[in-house]
Design a protein around this motif. Structure first.
Motif, PDB file in Angstrom:
ATOM      1  N   UNK A 240       0.817  -1.219   0.000  1.00 16.74           N
ATOM      2  CA  UNK A 240       0.000   0.000   0.000  1.00 16.74           C
ATOM      3  C   UNK A 240       0.849   1.267   0.000  1.00 16.74           C
ATOM      4  N   UNK A 241       1.848   1.308   0.872  1.00 12.73           N
ATOM      5  CA  UNK A 241       2.682   2.511   0.964  1.00 12.73           C
ATOM      6  C   UNK A 241       3.434   2.774  -0.335  1.00 12.73           C
ATOM      7  N   UNK A 242       3.970   1.730  -0.924  1.00 14.37           N
ATOM      8  CA  UNK A 242       4.721   1.893  -2.169  1.00 14.37           C
ATOM      9  C   UNK A 242       3.801   2.394  -3.277  1.00 14.37           C
ATOM     10  N   UNK A 243       2.602   1.857  -3.322  1.00 18.28           N
ATOM     11  CA  UNK A 243       1.625   2.303  -4.317  1.00 18.28           C
ATOM     12  C   UNK A 243       1.242   3.767  -4.068  1.00 18.28           C
ATOM     13  N   UNK A 244       1.035   4.095  -2.805  1.00 17.84           N
ATOM     14  CA  UNK A 244       0.649   5.450  -2.412  1.00 17.84           C
ATOM     15  C   UNK A 244       1.696   6.473  -2.855  1.00 17.84           C
ATOM     16  N   UNK A 245       2.957   6.209  -2.519  1.00 13.80           N
ATOM     17  CA  UNK A 245       4.005   7.188  -2.826  1.00 13.80           C
ATOM     18  C   UNK A 245       4.364   7.205  -4.306  1.00 13.80           C
ATOM     19  N   UNK A 246       4.108   6.127  -5.005  1.00 16.33           N
ATOM     20  CA  UNK A 246       4.293   6.142  -6.461  1.00 16.33           C
ATOM     21  C   UNK A 246       3.289   7.091  -7.105  1.00 16.33           C
ATOM     22  N   UNK A 247       2.069   7.075  -6.583  1.00 22.03           N
ATOM     23  CA  UNK A 247       1.048   7.996  -7.096  1.00 22.03           C
ATOM     24  C   UNK A 247       1.400   9.428  -6.742  1.00 22.03           C
ATOM     25  N   UNK A 248       1.913   9.640  -5.517  1.00 24.21           N
ATOM     26  CA  UNK A 248       2.328  10.994  -5.137  1.00 24.21           C
ATOM     27  C   UNK A 248       3.440  11.504  -6.047  1.00 24.21           C
ATOM     28  N   UNK A 249       4.296  10.593  -6.480  1.00 24.02           N
ATOM     29  CA  UNK A 249       5.380  10.989  -7.387  1.00 24.02           C
ATOM     30  C   UNK A 249       4.827  11.463  -8.728  1.00 24.02           C
ATOM     31  N   UNK A 250       3.719  10.867  -9.158  1.00 18.56           N
ATOM     32  CA  UNK A 250       3.116  11.273 -10.433  1.00 18.56           C
ATOM     33  C   UNK A 250       2.606  12.714 -10.394  1.00 18.56           C
ATOM     34  N   UNK A 251       2.301  13.203  -9.197  1.00 21.73           N
ATOM     35  CA  UNK A 251       1.793  14.576  -9.071  1.00 21.73           C
ATOM     36  C   UNK A 251       2.771  15.601  -9.642  1.00 21.73           C
ATOM     37  N   UNK A 252       4.057  15.336  -9.478  1.00 22.12           N
ATOM     38  CA  UNK A 252       5.068  16.280  -9.962  1.00 22.12           C
ATOM     39  C   UNK A 252       5.586  15.925 -11.347  1.00 22.12           C
ATOM     40  N   UNK A 253       4.811  15.127 -12.065  1.00 21.64           N
ATOM     41  CA  UNK A 253       5.192  14.747 -13.429  1.00 21.64           C
ATOM     42  C   UNK A 253       4.020  15.029 -14.377  1.00 21.64           C
ATOM     43  N   UNK A 254       3.614  16.288 -14.481  1.00 24.35           N
ATOM     44  CA  UNK A 254       2.435  16.606 -15.303  1.00 24.35           C
ATOM     45  C   UNK A 254       2.668  16.315 -16.786  1.00 24.35           C
ATOM     46  N   UNK A 255       1.786  15.515 -17.348  1.00 23.86           N
ATOM     47  CA  UNK A 255       1.854  15.182 -18.775  1.00 23.86           C
ATOM     48  C   UNK A 255       0.579  14.438 -19.140  1.00 23.86           C
ATOM     49  N   UNK A 256       0.269  14.340 -20.422  1.00 23.14           N
ATOM     50  CA  UNK A 256      -0.906  13.556 -20.830  1.00 23.14           C
ATOM     51  C   UNK A 256      -0.834  12.105 -20.353  1.00 23.14           C
ATOM     52  N   UNK A 257       0.366  11.533 -20.352  1.00 24.05           N
ATOM     53  CA  UNK A 257       0.517  10.147 -19.901  1.00 24.05           C
ATOM     54  C   UNK A 257       0.191  10.018 -18.416  1.00 24.05           C
ATOM     55  N   UNK A 258       0.639  11.011 -17.629  1.00 24.32           N
ATOM     56  CA  UNK A 258       0.340  11.002 -16.197  1.00 24.32           C
ATOM     57  C   UNK A 258      -1.161  11.071 -15.961  1.00 24.32           C
ATOM     58  N   UNK A 259      -1.818  11.967 -16.685  1.00 31.98           N
ATOM     59  CA  UNK A 259      -3.272  12.106 -16.558  1.00 31.98           C
ATOM     60  C   UNK A 259      -3.974  10.797 -16.890  1.00 31.98           C
ATOM     61  N   UNK A 260      -3.523  10.158 -17.943  1.00 32.05           N
ATOM     62  CA  UNK A 260      -4.124   8.886 -18.355  1.00 32.05           C
ATOM     63  C   UNK A 260      -3.942   7.814 -17.278  1.00 32.05           C
ATOM     64  N   UNK A 261      -2.756   7.791 -16.670  1.00 35.31           N
ATOM     65  CA  UNK A 261      -2.491   6.823 -15.601  1.00 35.31           C
ATOM     66  C   UNK A 261      -3.386   7.081 -14.390  1.00 35.31           C
ATOM     67  N   UNK A 262      -3.519   8.354 -14.024  1.00 34.67           N
ATOM     68  CA  UNK A 262      -4.325   8.714 -12.859  1.00 34.67           C
ATOM     69  C   UNK A 262      -5.803   8.392 -13.075  1.00 34.67           C
ATOM     70  N   UNK A 263      -6.262   8.563 -14.300  1.00 36.85           N
ATOM     71  CA  UNK A 263      -7.671   8.292 -14.595  1.00 36.85           C
ATOM     72  C   UNK A 263      -8.020   6.813 -14.439  1.00 36.85           C
ATOM     73  N   UNK A 264      -7.017   5.959 -14.513  1.00 33.61           N
ATOM     74  CA  UNK A 264      -7.255   4.517 -14.387  1.00 33.61           C
ATOM     75  C   UNK A 264      -7.211   4.030 -12.940  1.00 33.61           C
ATOM     76  N   UNK A 265      -6.816   4.914 -12.033  1.00 32.24           N
ATOM     77  CA  UNK A 265      -6.573   4.478 -10.655  1.00 32.24           C
ATOM     78  C   UNK A 265      -7.755   4.702  -9.718  1.00 32.24           C
ATOM     79  N   UNK A 266      -8.828   5.285 -10.230  1.00 32.46           N
ATOM     80  CA  UNK A 266      -9.928   5.650  -9.338  1.00 32.46           C
ATOM     81  C   UNK A 266     -10.654   4.432  -8.755  1.00 32.46           C
ATOM     82  N   UNK A 267     -10.517   3.277  -9.387  1.00 35.88           N
ATOM     83  CA  UNK A 267     -11.195   2.073  -8.878  1.00 35.88           C
ATOM     84  C   UNK A 267     -10.223   1.111  -8.199  1.00 35.88           C
TER      85      UNK A 267
END
Length: 370
Positions: A240-267
Protein backbone atom coordinates in the motif's frame (compact mmCIF):
# COMPACT_ATOMS: atom_id res chain seq x y z
CA UNK A 1 3.05 -1.23 74.32
CA UNK A 2 1.35 -0.82 70.98
CA UNK A 3 1.07 2.95 71.58
CA UNK A 4 4.83 3.22 72.20
CA UNK A 5 5.49 1.26 69.02
CA UNK A 6 3.27 3.59 67.00
CA UNK A 7 5.04 6.57 68.54
CA UNK A 8 8.43 5.18 67.53
CA UNK A 9 7.24 4.56 63.96
CA UNK A 10 5.85 8.10 63.65
CA UNK A 11 9.07 9.62 65.00
CA UNK A 12 11.12 7.50 62.58
CA UNK A 13 8.95 8.60 59.67
CA UNK A 14 9.37 12.25 60.63
CA UNK A 15 13.13 11.80 60.82
CA UNK A 16 13.19 10.18 57.37
CA UNK A 17 11.05 13.01 56.00
CA UNK A 18 13.37 15.64 57.47
CA UNK A 19 16.41 13.87 56.01
CA UNK A 20 14.77 13.72 52.58
CA UNK A 21 13.94 17.42 52.72
CA UNK A 22 17.52 18.26 53.68
CA UNK A 23 18.93 16.06 50.90
CA UNK A 24 16.56 17.60 48.34
CA UNK A 25 17.50 21.10 49.48
CA UNK A 26 21.22 20.36 49.23
CA UNK A 27 20.74 18.82 45.77
CA UNK A 28 18.78 21.87 44.65
CA UNK A 29 21.50 24.21 45.92
CA UNK A 30 24.24 22.19 44.19
CA UNK A 31 22.21 22.14 40.97
CA UNK A 32 21.72 25.91 41.13
CA UNK A 33 25.42 26.53 41.80
CA UNK A 34 26.39 24.28 38.89
CA UNK A 35 24.09 26.04 36.43
CA UNK A 36 25.14 29.50 37.56
CA UNK A 37 28.77 28.49 37.12
CA UNK A 38 28.03 27.02 33.69
CA UNK A 39 26.18 30.16 32.64
CA UNK A 40 29.06 32.34 33.85
CA UNK A 41 31.64 30.27 31.97
CA UNK A 42 29.59 30.27 28.77
CA UNK A 43 29.28 34.05 28.96
CA UNK A 44 33.04 34.30 29.50
CA UNK A 45 33.71 32.06 26.47
CA UNK A 46 31.22 33.98 24.36
CA UNK A 47 32.83 37.33 25.10
CA UNK A 48 36.34 36.06 24.42
CA UNK A 49 35.33 34.19 21.30
CA UNK A 50 33.63 37.28 19.90
CA UNK A 51 36.76 39.31 20.61
CA UNK A 52 38.93 36.72 18.86
CA UNK A 53 36.70 36.67 15.77
CA UNK A 54 36.35 40.41 15.39
CA UNK A 55 40.02 41.14 16.12
CA UNK A 56 41.34 38.12 14.19
CA UNK A 57 43.16 36.65 17.20
CA UNK A 58 44.07 32.98 16.96
CA UNK A 59 45.89 32.47 20.28
CA UNK A 60 43.25 30.15 21.72
CA UNK A 61 45.02 29.14 24.92
CA UNK A 62 45.41 32.72 26.15
CA UNK A 63 41.70 33.42 25.82
CA UNK A 64 40.39 30.04 26.94
CA UNK A 65 41.98 28.81 30.18
CA UNK A 66 41.75 25.12 31.05
CA UNK A 67 38.76 25.60 33.35
CA UNK A 68 36.53 26.58 30.40
CA UNK A 69 38.12 24.39 27.73
CA UNK A 70 35.22 21.93 27.66
CA UNK A 71 32.58 21.18 25.05
CA UNK A 72 29.73 22.00 27.42
CA UNK A 73 30.97 25.60 27.66
CA UNK A 74 32.34 26.18 24.17
CA UNK A 75 29.84 24.35 21.94
CA UNK A 76 26.85 26.64 22.76
CA UNK A 77 28.96 29.63 21.72
CA UNK A 78 30.08 27.99 18.49
CA UNK A 79 26.46 27.15 17.70
CA UNK A 80 25.50 30.77 18.26
CA UNK A 81 28.33 32.35 16.26
CA UNK A 82 28.19 29.88 13.39
CA UNK A 83 24.95 31.50 12.26
CA UNK A 84 26.55 34.96 12.40
CA UNK A 85 30.01 34.50 10.89
CA UNK A 86 30.85 32.87 7.56
CA UNK A 87 34.36 34.18 6.91
CA UNK A 88 37.45 31.93 6.49
CA UNK A 89 38.94 33.04 9.82
CA UNK A 90 35.91 31.72 11.68
CA UNK A 91 36.30 28.37 9.90
CA UNK A 92 39.96 28.35 10.87
CA UNK A 93 39.09 29.15 14.48
CA UNK A 94 36.55 26.31 14.62
CA UNK A 95 39.15 23.89 13.30
CA UNK A 96 41.61 25.03 15.94
CA UNK A 97 39.15 24.74 18.83
CA UNK A 98 37.33 21.55 17.86
CA UNK A 99 40.02 19.81 15.84
CA UNK A 100 42.95 20.54 18.12
CA UNK A 101 42.15 21.67 21.65
CA UNK A 102 38.91 19.72 22.09
CA UNK A 103 39.69 16.80 19.77
CA UNK A 104 40.33 14.36 22.61
CA UNK A 105 37.10 15.26 24.40
CA UNK A 106 35.11 14.96 21.16
CA UNK A 107 36.62 11.52 20.56
CA UNK A 108 35.91 10.19 24.06
CA UNK A 109 32.39 11.62 24.11
CA UNK A 110 31.58 10.14 20.72
CA UNK A 111 32.37 6.63 21.94
CA UNK A 112 30.80 7.18 25.36
CA UNK A 113 28.03 4.93 26.69
CA UNK A 114 26.24 8.01 28.00
CA UNK A 115 23.77 9.30 25.42
CA UNK A 116 24.19 12.93 26.50
CA UNK A 117 27.93 12.90 25.89
CA UNK A 118 27.51 11.13 22.56
CA UNK A 119 24.97 13.72 21.52
CA UNK A 120 27.17 16.70 22.36
CA UNK A 121 30.07 15.09 20.45
CA UNK A 122 27.89 14.61 17.36
CA UNK A 123 26.75 18.22 17.58
CA UNK A 124 30.39 19.31 17.74
CA UNK A 125 31.35 17.15 14.74
CA UNK A 126 28.58 18.85 12.80
CA UNK A 127 30.74 22.00 12.78
CA UNK A 128 33.87 20.09 11.79
CA UNK A 129 32.82 16.94 9.88
CA UNK A 130 36.13 15.11 9.79
CA UNK A 131 36.15 11.91 7.68
CA UNK A 132 37.51 9.83 10.57
CA UNK A 133 34.25 10.30 12.49
CA UNK A 134 31.82 9.67 9.62
CA UNK A 135 31.26 5.94 10.13
CA UNK A 136 30.66 6.34 13.85
CA UNK A 137 28.23 9.22 13.33
CA UNK A 138 26.27 7.18 10.78
CA UNK A 139 25.94 4.35 13.29
CA UNK A 140 24.06 6.71 15.58
CA UNK A 141 21.37 7.11 12.90
CA UNK A 142 20.05 3.74 14.07
CA UNK A 143 20.57 4.02 17.82
CA UNK A 144 17.61 3.29 20.07
CA UNK A 145 18.94 5.24 23.05
CA UNK A 146 17.24 8.58 22.45
CA UNK A 147 15.47 10.20 19.51
CA UNK A 148 17.56 13.35 19.93
CA UNK A 149 20.79 11.45 19.16
CA UNK A 150 19.39 10.19 15.86
CA UNK A 151 18.24 13.71 15.00
CA UNK A 152 21.70 15.12 15.74
CA UNK A 153 23.30 12.35 13.71
CA UNK A 154 20.97 13.10 10.78
CA UNK A 155 21.92 16.77 10.89
CA UNK A 156 25.60 15.85 11.09
CA UNK A 157 25.31 13.35 8.22
CA UNK A 158 23.98 16.11 5.99
CA UNK A 159 27.13 18.11 6.73
CA UNK A 160 29.22 15.25 5.38
CA UNK A 161 26.99 15.13 2.29
CA UNK A 162 28.77 12.12 0.82
CA UNK A 163 27.16 9.30 -1.12
CA UNK A 164 27.61 7.04 1.90
CA UNK A 165 26.03 9.52 4.33
CA UNK A 166 23.08 10.29 2.03
CA UNK A 167 22.29 6.61 1.54
CA UNK A 168 22.65 6.01 5.28
CA UNK A 169 20.14 8.81 5.91
CA UNK A 170 17.67 7.25 3.49
CA UNK A 171 18.13 3.88 5.20
CA UNK A 172 17.46 5.52 8.57
CA UNK A 173 14.38 7.27 7.19
CA UNK A 174 13.02 3.92 6.02
CA UNK A 175 13.17 2.63 9.61
CA UNK A 176 11.66 5.66 11.35
CA UNK A 177 8.00 5.78 12.40
CA UNK A 178 5.95 8.65 11.02
CA UNK A 179 6.22 10.85 14.11
CA UNK A 180 10.04 11.00 14.00
CA UNK A 181 10.81 10.84 10.28
CA UNK A 182 10.89 14.56 9.48
CA UNK A 183 14.39 15.34 10.87
CA UNK A 184 15.60 12.74 8.36
CA UNK A 185 13.34 13.55 5.44
CA UNK A 186 13.24 17.36 5.38
CA UNK A 187 17.01 17.98 5.16
CA UNK A 188 17.11 15.61 2.19
CA UNK A 189 14.12 17.26 0.52
CA UNK A 190 15.65 20.74 0.79
CA UNK A 191 19.20 19.72 -0.08
CA UNK A 192 21.25 20.25 -3.23
CA UNK A 193 20.58 18.69 -6.63
CA UNK A 194 23.53 16.34 -6.21
CA UNK A 195 21.83 14.84 -3.15
CA UNK A 196 18.62 14.18 -5.07
CA UNK A 197 20.61 12.53 -7.84
CA UNK A 198 22.17 10.17 -5.29
CA UNK A 199 18.72 9.33 -3.90
CA UNK A 200 17.36 8.76 -7.40
CA UNK A 201 20.24 6.40 -8.15
CA UNK A 202 19.64 4.59 -4.86
CA UNK A 203 15.92 4.26 -5.66
CA UNK A 204 16.73 2.48 -8.91
CA UNK A 205 19.39 0.22 -7.42
CA UNK A 206 17.81 -0.95 -4.17
CA UNK A 207 15.54 -3.95 -3.88
CA UNK A 208 14.46 -3.07 -0.35
CA UNK A 209 10.81 -1.98 -0.44
CA UNK A 210 11.12 0.22 2.66
CA UNK A 211 14.11 2.03 1.17
CA UNK A 212 12.24 2.55 -2.10
CA UNK A 213 9.36 4.08 -0.15
CA UNK A 214 11.81 6.35 1.71
CA UNK A 215 13.30 7.49 -1.60
CA UNK A 216 9.84 8.21 -2.98
CA UNK A 217 8.94 10.25 0.11
CA UNK A 218 11.76 12.58 -0.86
CA UNK A 219 11.67 12.48 -4.66
CA UNK A 220 7.87 12.77 -4.86
CA UNK A 221 8.25 16.29 -3.46
CA UNK A 222 10.76 17.32 -6.13
CA UNK A 223 10.44 17.90 -9.86
CA UNK A 224 12.73 16.40 -12.46
CA UNK A 225 14.40 13.52 -10.66
CA UNK A 226 11.95 10.71 -11.30
CA UNK A 227 10.70 9.71 -14.71
CA UNK A 228 7.15 8.58 -15.38
CA UNK A 229 8.56 5.10 -15.97
CA UNK A 230 10.10 5.14 -12.48
CA UNK A 231 6.89 6.31 -10.85
CA UNK A 232 4.48 4.00 -12.62
CA UNK A 233 6.55 0.87 -12.04
CA UNK A 234 4.86 0.21 -8.69
CA UNK A 235 1.35 1.53 -9.32
CA UNK A 236 0.02 -2.01 -9.12
CA UNK A 237 2.22 -3.12 -6.22
CA UNK A 238 0.66 -5.12 -3.39
CA UNK A 239 2.39 -2.82 -0.92
CA UNK A 240 0.00 0.00 0.00
CA UNK A 241 2.68 2.51 0.96
CA UNK A 242 4.72 1.89 -2.17
CA UNK A 243 1.62 2.30 -4.32
CA UNK A 244 0.65 5.45 -2.41
CA UNK A 245 4.00 7.19 -2.83
CA UNK A 246 4.29 6.14 -6.46
CA UNK A 247 1.05 8.00 -7.10
CA UNK A 248 2.33 10.99 -5.14
CA UNK A 249 5.38 10.99 -7.39
CA UNK A 250 3.12 11.27 -10.43
CA UNK A 251 1.79 14.58 -9.07
CA UNK A 252 5.07 16.28 -9.96
CA UNK A 253 5.19 14.75 -13.43
CA UNK A 254 2.43 16.61 -15.30
CA UNK A 255 1.85 15.18 -18.77
CA UNK A 256 -0.91 13.56 -20.83
CA UNK A 257 0.52 10.15 -19.90
CA UNK A 258 0.34 11.00 -16.20
CA UNK A 259 -3.27 12.11 -16.56
CA UNK A 260 -4.12 8.89 -18.36
CA UNK A 261 -2.49 6.82 -15.60
CA UNK A 262 -4.33 8.71 -12.86
CA UNK A 263 -7.67 8.29 -14.60
CA UNK A 264 -7.25 4.52 -14.39
CA UNK A 265 -6.57 4.48 -10.65
CA UNK A 266 -9.93 5.65 -9.34
CA UNK A 267 -11.20 2.07 -8.88
CA UNK A 268 -8.19 0.84 -6.88
CA UNK A 269 -8.93 -1.96 -4.42
CA UNK A 270 -7.94 0.12 -1.39
CA UNK A 271 -9.99 3.09 -0.24
CA UNK A 272 -6.94 5.14 0.77
CA UNK A 273 -5.70 5.08 -2.82
CA UNK A 274 -9.14 5.95 -4.17
CA UNK A 275 -9.34 8.93 -1.82
CA UNK A 276 -5.83 10.03 -2.82
CA UNK A 277 -6.75 9.86 -6.50
CA UNK A 278 -9.91 11.87 -5.85
CA UNK A 279 -7.78 14.47 -4.08
CA UNK A 280 -5.41 14.69 -7.07
CA UNK A 281 -8.32 15.05 -9.50
CA UNK A 282 -9.60 18.05 -7.56
CA UNK A 283 -6.29 19.64 -6.59
CA UNK A 284 -5.04 19.59 -10.19
CA UNK A 285 -8.45 20.21 -11.77
CA UNK A 286 -8.27 17.29 -14.18
CA UNK A 287 -11.47 18.02 -16.08
CA UNK A 288 -11.57 14.58 -17.69
CA UNK A 289 -11.87 13.07 -14.21
CA UNK A 290 -15.33 14.47 -13.41
CA UNK A 291 -17.08 11.23 -14.39
CA UNK A 292 -14.70 9.32 -12.13
CA UNK A 293 -15.42 11.67 -9.24
CA UNK A 294 -19.15 11.21 -9.75
CA UNK A 295 -18.65 7.47 -9.50
CA UNK A 296 -16.51 7.92 -6.38
CA UNK A 297 -19.36 9.92 -4.82
CA UNK A 298 -21.10 6.59 -4.34
CA UNK A 299 -18.05 4.74 -3.04
CA UNK A 300 -18.74 2.29 -0.23
CA UNK A 301 -16.20 4.05 1.99
CA UNK A 302 -17.43 7.30 3.50
CA UNK A 303 -14.01 8.95 3.35
CA UNK A 304 -13.72 8.42 -0.41
CA UNK A 305 -17.25 9.65 -0.99
CA UNK A 306 -16.65 12.79 1.02
CA UNK A 307 -13.34 13.46 -0.74
CA UNK A 308 -15.03 13.13 -4.13
CA UNK A 309 -17.71 15.64 -3.10
CA UNK A 310 -15.10 18.01 -1.72
CA UNK A 311 -13.04 17.87 -4.91
CA UNK A 312 -15.97 18.24 -7.30
CA UNK A 313 -16.34 21.75 -5.97
CA UNK A 314 -12.99 22.61 -7.59
CA UNK A 315 -14.56 22.33 -11.02
CA UNK A 316 -16.59 25.51 -10.79
CA UNK A 317 -20.16 25.64 -12.03
CA UNK A 318 -20.02 22.16 -13.54
CA UNK A 319 -18.96 20.63 -10.24
CA UNK A 320 -21.50 22.63 -8.23
CA UNK A 321 -24.25 21.54 -10.59
CA UNK A 322 -23.45 17.89 -9.87
CA UNK A 323 -23.28 18.56 -6.13
CA UNK A 324 -26.62 20.36 -6.20
CA UNK A 325 -28.28 17.50 -8.05
CA UNK A 326 -26.43 14.16 -7.71
CA UNK A 327 -27.30 11.71 -10.51
CA UNK A 328 -28.44 8.94 -8.14
CA UNK A 329 -30.61 9.13 -5.04
CA UNK A 330 -28.50 8.38 -1.97
CA UNK A 331 -29.03 9.98 1.43
CA UNK A 332 -25.36 9.88 2.44
CA UNK A 333 -24.19 11.40 -0.85
CA UNK A 334 -26.90 14.05 -0.69
CA UNK A 335 -25.80 15.10 2.82
CA UNK A 336 -22.14 15.26 1.76
CA UNK A 337 -22.97 17.37 -1.27
CA UNK A 338 -25.15 19.75 0.71
CA UNK A 339 -22.45 20.15 3.32
CA UNK A 340 -19.81 20.95 0.69
CA UNK A 341 -22.09 23.49 -0.98
CA UNK A 342 -22.71 25.16 2.37
CA UNK A 343 -19.01 25.84 2.96
CA UNK A 344 -17.67 29.31 2.11
CA UNK A 345 -15.25 29.39 -0.82
CA UNK A 346 -12.22 30.16 1.36
CA UNK A 347 -12.57 26.98 3.40
CA UNK A 348 -12.06 24.41 0.67
CA UNK A 349 -8.27 24.37 0.84
CA UNK A 350 -8.49 23.99 4.61
CA UNK A 351 -11.03 21.25 4.08
CA UNK A 352 -8.65 19.32 1.89
CA UNK A 353 -5.83 19.64 4.41
CA UNK A 354 -8.11 18.64 7.27
CA UNK A 355 -9.45 15.51 5.63
CA UNK A 356 -6.35 14.46 3.76
CA UNK A 357 -3.14 16.10 5.06
CA UNK A 358 -0.63 16.55 2.25
CA UNK A 359 2.35 14.15 2.37
CA UNK A 360 0.76 12.23 5.22
CA UNK A 361 1.80 8.64 5.72
CA UNK A 362 -1.14 6.46 4.56
CA UNK A 363 -0.85 4.06 7.47
CA UNK A 364 -1.02 6.97 9.91
CA UNK A 365 -4.13 8.26 8.17
CA UNK A 366 -5.75 4.86 8.48
CA UNK A 367 -4.89 4.68 12.18
CA UNK A 368 -6.20 8.21 12.75
CA UNK A 369 -9.48 7.57 10.95
CA UNK A 370 -10.11 4.14 12.41
Amino acid sequence: MSFDLIKLVVVAEYKILIVLIIVASIASIIFEIYHRRKKRFILFVEENLYRMITQKIDIVQEYFPNKVMYLKYILPCIQKFDALFKDPFWDYLKRQILGKYLAKEVYYHLYSFHWGRSNIAIQAIRFLPLPKYEDEVLKYLHTKKKDIIRFSAADCAMRYNTKKSIRALVDALSEEPYRTQFPFRDPLVYSAESTHSIINEYYRETTNIKVKIACLKILSLKVGYLSIEDAKEYLSSDNLELRFWSIRALENLPSPETTELLLKLYNDKHWIIRSLVAYIYGAFKITTSIDNLVELLYDEHYYVSFMAALCLNYFGDEGKKILASPPKIDERVFKNCQYILSLPETSFEKGLQKFFPINQDPLTIIEAIL
